[in-house]
Design an enzyme around this catalytic site. Structure first.
Site, PDB file in Angstrom:
ATOM      1  N   SER A 143       0.998  -1.081   0.081  1.00  0.00           N
ATOM      2  CA  SER A 143      -0.107  -0.030   0.077  1.00  0.00           C
ATOM      3  C   SER A 143       0.725   1.274  -0.011  1.00  0.00           C
ATOM      4  O   SER A 143       2.083   1.075   0.313  1.00  0.00           O
ATOM      5  CB  SER A 143      -0.763  -0.017   1.262  1.00  0.00           C
ATOM      6  OG  SER A 143      -1.663   1.221   1.280  1.00  0.00           O
ATOM      7  N   TYR A 157      -2.002  -0.780  10.579  1.00  0.00           N
ATOM      8  CA  TYR A 157      -2.022  -1.280   9.185  1.00  0.00           C
ATOM      9  C   TYR A 157      -0.695  -0.756   8.276  1.00  0.00           C
ATOM     10  O   TYR A 157      -0.098  -1.604   7.744  1.00  0.00           O
ATOM     11  CB  TYR A 157      -2.971  -0.570   8.543  1.00  0.00           C
ATOM     12  CG  TYR A 157      -3.305  -0.701   6.778  1.00  0.00           C
ATOM     13  CD1 TYR A 157      -3.619  -2.075   6.665  1.00  0.00           C
ATOM     14  CD2 TYR A 157      -2.985   0.081   6.136  1.00  0.00           C
ATOM     15  CE1 TYR A 157      -3.790  -2.122   5.060  1.00  0.00           C
ATOM     16  CE2 TYR A 157      -3.060   0.177   5.005  1.00  0.00           C
ATOM     17  CZ  TYR A 157      -3.594  -0.968   4.194  1.00  0.00           C
ATOM     18  OH  TYR A 157      -3.803  -1.316   2.890  1.00  0.00           O
TER      19      TYR A 157
HETATM   20  P1  NAP Z   1     -11.469  -5.995   0.684  1.00  0.00           P
HETATM   21  O1  NAP Z   1     -12.306  -5.570  -0.441  1.00  0.00           O
HETATM   22  O2  NAP Z   1     -11.570  -6.001   2.023  1.00  0.00           O
HETATM   23  O3  NAP Z   1     -11.020  -7.583   0.379  1.00  0.00           O
HETATM   24  C1  NAP Z   1     -10.148  -8.263   1.150  1.00  0.00           C
HETATM   25  C2  NAP Z   1     -10.211  -9.458   0.579  1.00  0.00           C
HETATM   26  O4  NAP Z   1      -8.804 -10.450   1.723  1.00  0.00           O
HETATM   27  C3  NAP Z   1     -11.177 -10.342   0.670  1.00  0.00           C
HETATM   28  O5  NAP Z   1     -11.180 -11.129  -0.291  1.00  0.00           O
HETATM   29  C4  NAP Z   1     -11.177 -11.216   2.114  1.00  0.00           C
HETATM   30  O6  NAP Z   1     -11.790 -12.570   1.820  1.00  0.00           O
HETATM   31  C5  NAP Z   1      -9.533 -11.506   1.910  1.00  0.00           C
HETATM   32  N1  NAP Z   1      -9.048 -11.928   3.234  1.00  0.00           N
HETATM   33  C6  NAP Z   1      -9.195 -10.995   4.480  1.00  0.00           C
HETATM   34  N2  NAP Z   1      -8.537 -11.486   5.546  1.00  0.00           N
HETATM   35  C7  NAP Z   1      -8.191 -12.799   5.113  1.00  0.00           C
HETATM   36  C8  NAP Z   1      -7.679 -13.741   5.876  1.00  0.00           C
HETATM   37  N3  NAP Z   1      -7.248 -13.961   6.940  1.00  0.00           N
HETATM   38  N4  NAP Z   1      -7.390 -15.168   4.872  1.00  0.00           N
HETATM   39  C9  NAP Z   1      -7.833 -14.968   3.741  1.00  0.00           C
HETATM   40  N5  NAP Z   1      -8.281 -14.355   3.014  1.00  0.00           N
HETATM   41  C10 NAP Z   1      -8.493 -12.865   3.583  1.00  0.00           C
HETATM   42  O7  NAP Z   1      -9.839  -5.232   0.458  1.00  0.00           O
HETATM   43  P2  NAP Z   1      -9.256  -4.563  -0.594  1.00  0.00           P
HETATM   44  O8  NAP Z   1      -9.481  -3.371  -0.750  1.00  0.00           O
HETATM   45  O9  NAP Z   1      -9.715  -5.266  -2.078  1.00  0.00           O
HETATM   46  O10 NAP Z   1      -7.675  -4.949  -0.391  1.00  0.00           O
HETATM   47  C11 NAP Z   1      -6.988  -5.987  -0.616  1.00  0.00           C
HETATM   48  C12 NAP Z   1      -5.555  -5.707  -0.553  1.00  0.00           C
HETATM   49  O11 NAP Z   1      -5.179  -4.408  -1.123  1.00  0.00           O
HETATM   50  C13 NAP Z   1      -5.081  -5.454   0.991  1.00  0.00           C
HETATM   51  O12 NAP Z   1      -3.945  -6.412   1.414  1.00  0.00           O
HETATM   52  C14 NAP Z   1      -5.040  -4.042   1.227  1.00  0.00           C
HETATM   53  O13 NAP Z   1      -4.250  -3.923   2.440  1.00  0.00           O
HETATM   54  C15 NAP Z   1      -4.603  -3.765   0.096  1.00  0.00           C
HETATM   55  N6  NAP Z   1      -4.766  -2.192  -0.595  1.00  0.00           N
HETATM   56  C16 NAP Z   1      -5.978  -1.696  -0.758  1.00  0.00           C
HETATM   57  C17 NAP Z   1      -6.443  -0.448  -1.047  1.00  0.00           C
HETATM   58  C18 NAP Z   1      -7.615   0.125  -1.347  1.00  0.00           C
HETATM   59  O14 NAP Z   1      -7.855   1.281  -1.729  1.00  0.00           O
HETATM   60  N7  NAP Z   1      -8.831  -0.847  -1.431  1.00  0.00           N
HETATM   61  C19 NAP Z   1      -5.369   0.341  -1.137  1.00  0.00           C
HETATM   62  C20 NAP Z   1      -3.845  -0.122  -0.593  1.00  0.00           C
HETATM   63  C21 NAP Z   1      -3.782  -1.500  -0.494  1.00  0.00           C
HETATM   64  P3  NAP Z   1     -12.606 -13.272   2.828  1.00  0.00           P
HETATM   65  O15 NAP Z   1     -13.678 -12.276   3.380  1.00  0.00           O
HETATM   66  O16 NAP Z   1     -13.395 -14.264   2.131  1.00  0.00           O
HETATM   67  O17 NAP Z   1     -11.668 -14.039   3.764  1.00  0.00           O
END
Ligand code: NAP
Length: 255
Positions: A143, A157
């Site tokens: 991130s 985080y």
């Molecule tokens: P999201 O919409 O909340 O999706 C998170 C995903 O991770 C879901 O598929 C969830 O699946 C899975 N997950 C969470 N905990 C888990 C665990 N213990 N074991 C296995 N799967 C797990 O989040 P997102 O926004 O797509 O973010 C995804 C990644 O991108 C993260 O690493 C986040 O830090 C990074 N990121 C996101 C943003 C953004 O703006 N969205 C920005 C920077 C970085 P289940 O619920 O099925 O377990």
């Protein structure tokens, strides 16, 4: 044109929704065989159905990346279904909001357990199959928060996301002997279900601070991951790609 992904075995953690689902869609579209990983079975089934027409092949495995035995099972499942693993996208992550003064030890353990330990356990479990492929690729989803910026409520985080990069640099050196590259994508604010949970005010605040004046899409993160996974990117390791619409650039937003 990159031609090296069709038929490759790809594992994407945290792919039942959000960025991981976007990454899975891009790889499937390039003809890869993709194993999506998450804990929510209904969401996993829905994602597999949704990506059925994307191309390639998509299936799911349920796992909690914070548990070593689950990570080993993911690796065994992918190797069993696809005959090996070529690419691991370690993307699963959580971003609960908690100010430092209110943060419990459990809050820290939860975030570090999923985001940092979970990332390390997933990579560790997949290394033998990635090495056997002769061209293994690891792409971490870090991130901008932590490695580049800070944001109130996300000290744990940010530490976990900066920690991923510390892990990446040494893993890249250690795994180079097995011809495995390890790189990271650093998204800024990308429209996902997880981000939607943060509410309209957050979106408006972020959009206003991004020079391109929009949030990113999951497909844009997927295409950066796809590039890092190609044979053509085989000399890049231990590096990062920031995808933030310019959010981390300005000294002041004047336009
Ligand atoms: P999201 O919409 O909340 O999706 C998170 C995903 O991770 C879901 O598929 C969830 O699946 C899975 N997950 C969470 N905990 C888990 C665990 N213990 N074991 C296995 N799967 C797990 O989040 P997102 O926004 O797509 O973010 C995804 C990644 O991108 C993260 O690493 C986040 O830090 C990074 N990121 C996101 C943003 C953004 O703006 N969205 C920005 C920077 C970085 P289940 O619920 O099925 O377990």
């Amino acid at each position: 044109m990159f031609t090296s992904i069709a038929g490759r075995s790809v594992v994407v953690t945290g792919a039942t929704r959000g960025i991981g689902k976007g990454i899975a869609r891009v790889f499937a579209g390039a003809g890869a065989r993709v194993l999506i990983v998450g804990r929510d079975e209904a969401a996993a089934k829905e994602t597999v159905a949704e990506l059925a027409g994307a191309g390639g092949e998509v299936s799911y495995a349920l796992a909690d990346v914070a548990r070593r035995e689950d990570c080993q099972r993911i690796a065994a499942t992918a190797a069993g279904r696809h005959g090996g693993i070529d690419v691991l996208c370690a993307n699963a992550g959580i971003f609960p909001d908690r100010r430092l003064v209110d943060m419990t030890e459990e809050d820290m353990d939860q975030v570090f357990g999923t985001n940092l330990k979970g990332c390390m356990l997933t990579v560790q479990a997949c290394v033998p199959a990635l090495a056997a492929s002769g061209h293994g690729r690891v792409i971490l989803t870090s991130s901008i928060t932590g490695p580049v910026t800070g944001f109130p409520g996300w000290s744990h985080y940010g530490a976990s996301k900066a920690g991923q990069l510390g892990f990446m640099r040494t893993a890249a050196i250690e795994l180079a002997a097995s011809a495995i590259t390890v790189n990271a994508v650093l998204p800024g604010n990308v429209m996902t279900e997880g981000l939607a949970d943060l509410g309209e005010d957050y979106h408006a605040q972020m959009t206003a601070s991004i020079p391109l004046r929009r949030l990113g899409t999951v497909g844009e993160i997927g295409h950066a991951a796809l590039f890092l996974a190609t044979d053509e990117a085989g000399f890049i390791t231990g590096q990062t790609i920031v995808l933030d619409g310019g959010q981390t650039l300005p000294e002041a937003l004047t336009d």
